[in-house]
Enzyme design. Structure first.
Site: not given
Ligand code: ADP
Ligand code: MG
Length: 287
Positions: A232, A38
């Protein structure tokens, strides 16, 4: 497999900070040929900070007030940024998190959208003017989020996370051990590729929705691979359970640790090649 050598192996692992939930997981670890990592909180420290904000002060107030309702690390970064600038935040009348895409909130009769291109486009916001700037941030490995207020584009907020100091070395060791290394993330393709390049990962699966992470692991397994998943987050838990070996980051969420077969203390990535080494040595002694 002699129980004694397995016990010695799990004991030796534990001393190094590699906590196997049972001897069978240590035994299985030597068969791994693929490792899926991840991005946020695993390859990176998971403590992102705002690096750029293109909107005005009113937009920042609405943006941070909206993000106050989210527990996402991106949201924490935005709230910290506004707080630093002594912006007073308001409570949202309504708040919805759109998994893997962003948030949708109402603050004092204003509708706020923050997140991906898809989120804004699907809500009818015209964002063409932002594209050049978005590409610039993403090419730098930053996560760039679009902001709209009442259906109108208002600016971009960019957030960057620091890569773990030992990530490059850990990935290089895994490759030397003959493993295929893949990065899996909900973040967009361009940002993901930039981060992957910095740590020496050449395979990236990006823009994966939280509920799709486990499916991606299964797809790799269906190619005949023995897969370890390292993660994580709460989002990673199903993928950790699906993998042949689920590896939780010790600094991560309880849910991830529960779903995994092994936890690496402090989220130290060098412990992954070490676990593989110990597993191989244990199996050699057995045979
Ligand atoms: P990762 O797998 O890197 O943890 P997420 O799946 O949590 O990523 O999030 C993917 C995308 O969704 C982010 O890159 C962002 O564009 C958008 N996103 C998620 N949560 C938020 C938030 N609280 N505010 C704004 N954009 C968000
Ligand atoms: Mg993560």
């Amino acid at each position: 497999a002699t129980p004694t050598s397995i016990m010695v192996g799990t004991g030796k692992s534990a001393e190094s900070g590699i906590l196997f939930k049972g001897g069978e997981h240590l035994e299985r670890t030597h068969q791994l040929d693929t490792i899926i990592l991840d991005k946020t909180g695993t390859v990176t420290k998971g403590k992102p900070e705002v690096t750029d904000f293109t909107g005005d002060e009113e937009t920042l107030k609405l943006l941070a007030s909206a993000e106050k309702g989210s527990e996402h690390p991106l949201a924490e970064a935005i709230v910290a940024y506004a707080t630093e600038k002594s912006i007073a935040l308001t409570d949202a009348t309504s708040f919805t998190a759109v998994p893997g895409q962003g948030i949708n909130a109402v603050i004092s009769d204003n509708q706020i959208l923050v997140g991906s291109r898809k989120l804004l486009t699907e809500n009818g916001v015209e964002i063409a003017q932002s594209e050049e700037e978005m590409i610039k941030y993403e090419t730098d490995g930053k996560t760039a989020m679009l902001i709209a207020v009442n259906g109108e584009y208002r600016g971009i907020v960019s957030v960057a996370d620091t890569i773990k100091e030992t990530a490059v070395e850990a990935i290089s060791q895994l490759k030397e051990q003959g493993l295929e290394v893949i990065m899996l993330t909900g973040d967009n393709e361009r940002t993901a590729q930039a981060i992957a390049k910095q740590v020496g990962i050449d395979q990236v699966i990006a823009q994966v929705l939280p509920e799709e992470k486990a499916d991606k692991v299964k797809e790799v397994q269906l190619l005949g691979k023995k897969v370890a998943m390292v993660g994580d987050g709460v989002n990673d838990a199903p993928a950790l359970a699906t993998a042949d070996i689920g590896i939780a980051i010790g600094t991560g969420t309880e849910v991830a640790i529960e779903a995994a077969d092994v936890t690496i203390l402090g989220g130290e990535l060098l412990l992954i090649p070490k676990a593989i080494k110990i597993s191989k040595a244990t199996i050699k002694n057995i045979r």
